[in-house]
Write an enzyme that holds these catalytic residues in place. Structure first.
Site, PDB file in Angstrom:
ATOM      1  CG  HIS A 143       5.017  25.788 -24.172  1.00 48.45           C
ATOM      2  ND1 HIS A 143       4.968  24.414 -24.308  1.00 48.45           N
ATOM      3  CD2 HIS A 143       6.139  26.191 -24.819  1.00 48.45           C
ATOM      4  CE1 HIS A 143       6.014  24.014 -25.028  1.00 48.45           C
ATOM      5  NE2 HIS A 143       6.736  25.073 -25.348  1.00 48.45           N
TER       6      HIS A 143
ATOM      7  N   GLY B 188       0.857  -1.199   0.000  1.00 47.60           N
ATOM      8  CA  GLY B 188       0.000   0.000   0.000  1.00 47.60           C
ATOM      9  C   GLY B 188       0.888   1.242   0.000  1.00 47.60           C
TER      10      GLY B 188
END
Ligand code: FAD
Ligand code: NAI
Length: 471
Positions: free
Chosen positions: A450, A186
């Site tokens: 960007h 987990g």
């Protein structure tokens, strides 16, 4: 029922659930007392959970990157050494700074802080066994149970925090084990496996299920991250159950059985980490004195306004229903104070993000593909790999992807799943999108800067309702 000394709210437990509720109640002008036995505020998260584990994850990643991932970037470093003591000290400094910060916030918001063990004497009185000796009691118009959780032990392998450790031992080992075996793949298992594998241990994770990641992780994402972590050097035995262990010898022996009935094997390790889940913590709370019962998993039973069957006694955080996450506890803490003070509060349980802080990180919000299939809900999938994202390429970190699930008719987003270097930050955009009921097209038509990793998020949205540009 009221006395001069009665407080508006008495909180048992000073973890994320308890301390946030205390600050919020202070801000609302309530007379509030918070009882914590640990000697420091912040609970599991600040003291032995989120914060120390993230400190080690960050610094072990830097160490590993300098050692194994710097030459081709044009950085040549000689004589790189691990100073584990210093790494632990850095972790302790972060923890101390944050826990003291909470204490400061208590003072700022007029919260009374009692250091000791709180237990119910009756429905309005909490007895406090003070850490400094002696006893006192406080009465509350309202009482909040926020006692959190602790480690689920593995039967027959007692945790000594040296050879057989829980997450608490795993964040404070004094040396790097040669061989570390982890029971449970987990989130705790995988985060700690990452830390110690990066620092030089040979790590094997044994997971009962066929996939790693624990409850909630999308299966495709889980399979992907397993491949990435395997490439980093972590060994996995999935579909394999640890049936028993023996720590009497020099090393610890684990008897493992294939879940599908294969040949039993024995694993040998210097240190074994038990990471098979956590369980609600209500020891010494005196619940029997007020007749409060727990459900079959030991959780305090509450209604949708966090009330137990005694309406002025409420409960939030790990000790009751829902995912055991710090930010879930925090949301509930604010909501429960609002319920007490104003009669209404709000937590959207369909919109609680989860993050695994491996490298790359894994983050998700909403439903997984297997959830949707199980519920018979139709969906459309859009994905975008970081290998096609300009910033990931520039950073030379191209492992991972963004995956979106949307309703095929309305295009409303149902779930978002990310593996990527900053997935834990990026998922905030997904969470907001889900909260606002956004469609994949809403995201695709939102301008993203960007070059950023977030463009992969936008392109996955484009892929969900149309086509991405760069893949
Ligand atoms: P707790 O934090 O457990 O706090 C309960 C407090 O109550 C404890 O301090 C305890 O001493 C005190 N207490 C108990 N009984 C009494 C009593 N009778 N009298 C007085 N005080 C009492 N979650 C995330 O969201 N992100 C993560 O990155 C993350 N990392 C984790 C890493 C590890 C290794 C672990 C173990 C957990 C991690 N978690 C993480 C989970 C997170 O720590 C818990 O969800 C969160 O701490 C729950 O808060 P809580 O206040 O409900 O309980
Ligand atoms: P978990 O429930 O996430 O995972 C335990 C795993 O152990 C499961 O996959 C289970 O199948 C496996 N397992 C159980 N018995 C086994 C056996 N005998 N042999 C092999 N495998 C076995 O629990 P975990 O990792 O201990 O974490 C506990 C809680 O702490 C989680 O609920 C999580 O929410 C919280 N946490 C959150 C973090 C985060 O948000 N980044 C970090 C660490 C913990």
């Amino acid at each position: 029922y009221a006395t001069e000394a009665e407080r508006d709210l008495v909180i048992i437990g000073g973890g994320v659930a308890g301390y946030v509720a205390a600050i919020k109640a202070g801000q609302e002008g309530m007379k509030v007392t918070c009882i914590e036995k640990r000697g420091a505020l912040g609970g599991t998260c600040l003291n032995v959970g989120c914060i120390p584990s993230k400190s080690l994850l960050n610094n072990s990643h830097l160490y590993h990157q300098i050692l194994h991932d710097s030459k081709h970037r044009g950085i040549e470093v000689n004589d790189v050494k691990l100073n584990l003591k210093q790494m632990m000290k850095a972790k302790e400094q972060s923890v101390a700074g944050l826990t003291k910060g909470v204490e400061f916030l208590f003072k700022k918001n007029g919260v009374q802080y009692l250091k000791g063990i709180g237990s119910f004497q009756d429905e309005h009185t909490v007895k406090v066994q003070l850490n400094d000796g002696g006893e006192t009691s406080v009465k509350g118009k309202n009482i909040l149970i926020a006692t959190g959780s602790d480690v689920t032990p593995f039967p027959g392998l007692d945790i000594d925090e040296k050879k057989v450790i829980s997450s608490t031992g795993a964040i404070s080992l004094e040396e790097v084990p040669k061989k570390l075996a982890v029971i449970g793949g987990g989130i705790i298992g995988l985060e700690m496996a990452s830390v110690w594998s990066r620092l030089g241990a040979e790590v094997t994770v044994v997971e009962f299920l066929d996939v790693i990641g624990g409850p909630g992780m999308d299966t495709e994402i889980a399979k992907n991250i397993q491949k990435i972590l395997k490439k980093q050097g972590i060994n996995f035995k999935t579909g394999t159950k640890v049936v028993s262990g023996d720590k009497t010898g020099e090393s610890v022996k684990l008897n493992v059985d294939s879940a599908k009935g294969g040949k039993p094997e024995t694993l040998d390790a210097d240190v074994v980490l038990v990471a098979i889940g956590r369980r609600p913590y209500t020891a010494n709370l005196g619940l029997e004195n007020i007749g409060l019962e727990l459900d079959e998993r030991g959780r305090v039973i509450i209604d949708s306004e966090y009330r137990t069957k005694i309406p002025h006694i409420r409960c939030v955080g790990d000790v009751t229903f829902g995912p055991m996450l710090a930010h879930k506890a925090e949301e509930e803490a604010v909501a429960v104070v609002e319920y007490i003070k104003k009669g209404y509060g709000h937590v959207n349980y369909g919109c609680i993000p989860a993050v695994m802080y491996t490298f790359p990180e894994v983050a998700w919000v909403g439903q997984s593909e297997q959830d949707l299939k199980k519920a018979g809900i139709k969906y459309r999938v859009g994905t975008f790999p970081f290998s096609a994202n300009s910033r990931a390429k520039t950073n030379l970190d191209t492992d991972g992807m963004v995956k979106m699930l949307a309703d095929p008719e309305t295009d409303r987003l149902l779930g978002i799943h990310i593996i990527g270097p900053n997935a834990g930050e990026m998922i905030a955009e997904g969470t907001l999108a889900l909260e606002y009921g956004a469609s994949s097209e809403d995201i695709a038509r939102t301008c993203h800067a960007h070059p950023t990793l977030a463009e992969a998020f936008k392109e996955a949205a484009m892929a969900t309702y149309s086509k991405p540009i760069h893949f």
